[in-house]
Design a protein around this motif. Structure first.
Motif, PDB file in Angstrom:
ATOM      1  N   ALA A   1       3.105   5.250  -3.831  1.00  0.00           N
ATOM      2  CA  ALA A   1       2.366   5.484  -2.584  1.00  0.00           C
ATOM      3  C   ALA A   1       2.359   6.952  -2.170  1.00  0.00           C
ATOM      4  O   ALA A   1       1.392   7.428  -1.563  1.00  0.00           O
TER       5      ALA A   1
ATOM      6  N   GLN B   1      -5.314   9.444  -2.244  1.00  0.00           N
ATOM      7  CA  GLN B   1      -4.284  10.010  -3.107  1.00  0.00           C
ATOM      8  C   GLN B   1      -4.819  11.043  -4.092  1.00  0.00           C
ATOM      9  O   GLN B   1      -4.034  11.684  -4.783  1.00  0.00           O
TER      10      GLN B   1
ATOM     11  N   ASN C   1       9.387   6.946  -2.709  1.00  0.00           N
ATOM     12  CA  ASN C   1       8.277   6.155  -2.177  1.00  0.00           C
ATOM     13  C   ASN C   1       7.093   6.238  -3.152  1.00  0.00           C
ATOM     14  O   ASN C   1       5.975   6.558  -2.771  1.00  0.00           O
TER      15      ASN C   1
ATOM     16  N   LYS D   1      -3.121   2.666  -5.463  1.00  0.00           N
ATOM     17  CA  LYS D   1      -3.939   1.682  -4.767  1.00  0.00           C
ATOM     18  C   LYS D   1      -5.146   2.295  -4.083  1.00  0.00           C
ATOM     19  O   LYS D   1      -6.191   1.667  -4.003  1.00  0.00           O
TER      20      LYS D   1
END
Length: 116
Positions: A44, A91, A41, A86
């Protein structure tokens, strides 16, 4: 880890190494950073943890908007190696050696796995 994932991870490390060197030179109390990711994944799931020496150093860095600077540096360097994150606010996180010592007896592996 297959070859594609290994190459991707190496690129992330390359970008973050640049950020780490710059942050250590520019930001008082910044010590090191690390990352975790679930490559099924990605990007993300990428989480970058930036570590300061003390809670006070981290508070001062945030008061001076240096957390924003670090997030921008991470985004820029990762983009240079082909990784687009993003939402750097979620993050790229911050922690301290002081907190790890108090809450996990200095065991960073345990501490980082408890956040993921």
């Amino acid at each position: 880890m297959n070859k594609t994932i290994k190459k991707l991870d190496n690129n992330v490390i390359k970008g973050l190494t640049v950020v780490c060197g710059s942050a250590k030179a520019e930001i008082v109390g910044f010590e090191w950073l690390t990352h975790t990711a679930n490559y099924s994944n990605f990007p993300a799931s990428l989480l970058v943890t930036c570590v300061f020496d003390t809670n006070q150093s981290l508070l001062e860095a945030k008061a001076n908007q240096q957390d924003v600077l670090i997030r921008k540096m991470v985004q820029q360097q990762l983009l240079k190696v082909g990784v687009l994150i993003k939402n750097a606010k979620y993050q790229v996180c911050f922690d301290t050696e002081e907190a790890c010592l108090a809450e996990h007896s200095g065991d960073w592996r345990s501490r980082l796995s408890s956040f993921g």
